[in-house]
Every structure is written in C-alpha cells, then in structure tokens.
Design a protein around this motif. Structure first.
Motif, PDB file in Angstrom:
ATOM      1  N   LEU A 166      53.476 -22.289  53.456  1.00  0.00           N
ATOM      2  CA  LEU A 166      53.712 -21.336  52.384  1.00  0.00           C
ATOM      3  C   LEU A 166      54.277 -22.082  51.199  1.00  0.00           C
ATOM      4  O   LEU A 166      55.273 -22.796  51.328  1.00  0.00           O
ATOM      5  N   ASN A 167      53.638 -21.935  50.084  1.00  0.00           N
ATOM      6  CA  ASN A 167      54.169 -22.486  48.849  1.00  0.00           C
ATOM      7  C   ASN A 167      55.073 -21.448  48.213  1.00  0.00           C
ATOM      8  O   ASN A 167      54.686 -20.287  48.067  1.00  0.00           O
ATOM      9  N   SER A 184      50.553 -17.878  47.310  1.00  0.00           N
ATOM     10  CA  SER A 184      51.885 -18.469  47.144  1.00  0.00           C
ATOM     11  C   SER A 184      52.915 -17.380  46.879  1.00  0.00           C
ATOM     12  O   SER A 184      52.592 -16.348  46.296  1.00  0.00           O
ATOM     13  N   ALA A 185      54.137 -17.627  47.303  1.00  0.00           N
ATOM     14  CA  ALA A 185      55.250 -16.733  46.969  1.00  0.00           C
ATOM     15  C   ALA A 185      55.866 -17.243  45.671  1.00  0.00           C
ATOM     16  O   ALA A 185      55.878 -18.449  45.411  1.00  0.00           O
ATOM     17  N   ALA A 220      50.981  -7.497  47.734  1.00  0.00           N
ATOM     18  CA  ALA A 220      52.169  -8.343  47.859  1.00  0.00           C
ATOM     19  C   ALA A 220      53.413  -7.471  47.806  1.00  0.00           C
ATOM     20  O   ALA A 220      53.383  -6.345  47.308  1.00  0.00           O
ATOM     21  N   SER A 221      54.521  -8.019  48.307  1.00  0.00           N
ATOM     22  CA  SER A 221      55.774  -7.275  48.257  1.00  0.00           C
ATOM     23  C   SER A 221      56.644  -7.833  47.133  1.00  0.00           C
ATOM     24  O   SER A 221      56.542  -9.002  46.774  1.00  0.00           O
ATOM     25  N   PRO A 249      53.274 -12.791  49.131  1.00  0.00           N
ATOM     26  CA  PRO A 249      51.962 -12.284  49.540  1.00  0.00           C
ATOM     27  C   PRO A 249      52.049 -11.419  50.793  1.00  0.00           C
ATOM     28  O   PRO A 249      53.055 -11.427  51.503  1.00  0.00           O
ATOM     29  N   GLU A 250      50.989 -10.703  51.063  1.00  0.00           N
ATOM     30  CA  GLU A 250      50.958  -9.725  52.163  1.00  0.00           C
ATOM     31  C   GLU A 250      51.298 -10.341  53.510  1.00  0.00           C
ATOM     32  O   GLU A 250      51.993  -9.735  54.320  1.00  0.00           O
TER      33      GLU A 250
END
Length: 123
Positions: free
Chosen positions: A34-35, A58-59, A88-89, A102-103
């Motif tokens: 995860l970026n 990416s977050a 996404a949250s 992301p989801e």
C-alpha cells in the motif's frame, strides 16, 4: 508436518529448528503493498495528482494547513467526489488532516474526542 517445516528441518541444524518452533508470535504475510502519500496542497492544481493516485489504489493523507477556508472546501469537495466514485473511505484524523483510503483498505480508529460534525471543520 507441512512443507515449510520439512524444508526447515532439511536445511537447518537442530538448534535453529528449536528456535523456529518456539516462536509463536505474529507473522507478517505480504499480500501486496500500500502506498500512502502524505501531501499538503498549496493550490487546486495539486489535487488532480491526489485523485489519480487514489483511483490507482494509493491512500492519501492530506494536510490542509497551507490553504485558506475557500480552497479547503473546494479540495474537500473534489476529493470526496472522487472517493465516492471509487468507493474510498474518508477519515478525519485531526483539524488539518484527512485520510482518503481505497476500498480494499480497512481503517480502524480508536474512540477519541467526539466531533460536532464536519460543518465546524469546513469553516
């Protein structure tokens, strides 16, 4: 006995084998990566890159310290729209930080100070 233990016995000494079997703690399983981008926009043109990154998985941790209230609202609306499209949250971190994830990323937060709502945050 599974394949991993068989391989460990075949390639290691008895001392190493005891040490491996004694450890019962958590194990890290790498299923992907995860970026997490940390960004502080200075203008609205910066936000397009953030949206593209969010759509690619990416977050993004966005700091709103360097922008005024009008630009903050505009960026907030744009990124929330993108978040809605890609499922996404959006998580409130602090007065100037929001996390867009992301989801496939689960965000667990501890209970903290109860907020009165985003209206006070938006100004």
């Amino acid at each position: 006995m599974n394949l991993k233990n068989t391989a460990i016995k075949f390639f290691s000494s008895a001392e190493e084998e005891e040490r491996v079997e004694e450890y019962a703690g958590p194990r890290l399983l790498k299923t992907g990566h995860l970026n997490i981008m940390v960004r502080a926009p200075k203008s609205f043109t910066d936000v397009r890159e953030y949206a593209d990154s969010l759509m690619s998985g990416s977050a993004i941790l966005v700091s709103f310290e360097a922008v005024d209230a009008a630009l903050r609202n505009r960026i907030f609306d744009y990124l929330n729209g993108v978040s809605y499209i890609v499922a996404a949250s959006v998580s409130f971190i602090s007065d100037d930080l929001l996390l867009y994830a992301p989801e496939q990323v689960e965000v667990n937060k501890e209970k903290g100070v109860k907020r009165t709502g985003m209206r006070s945050w938006l100004g």
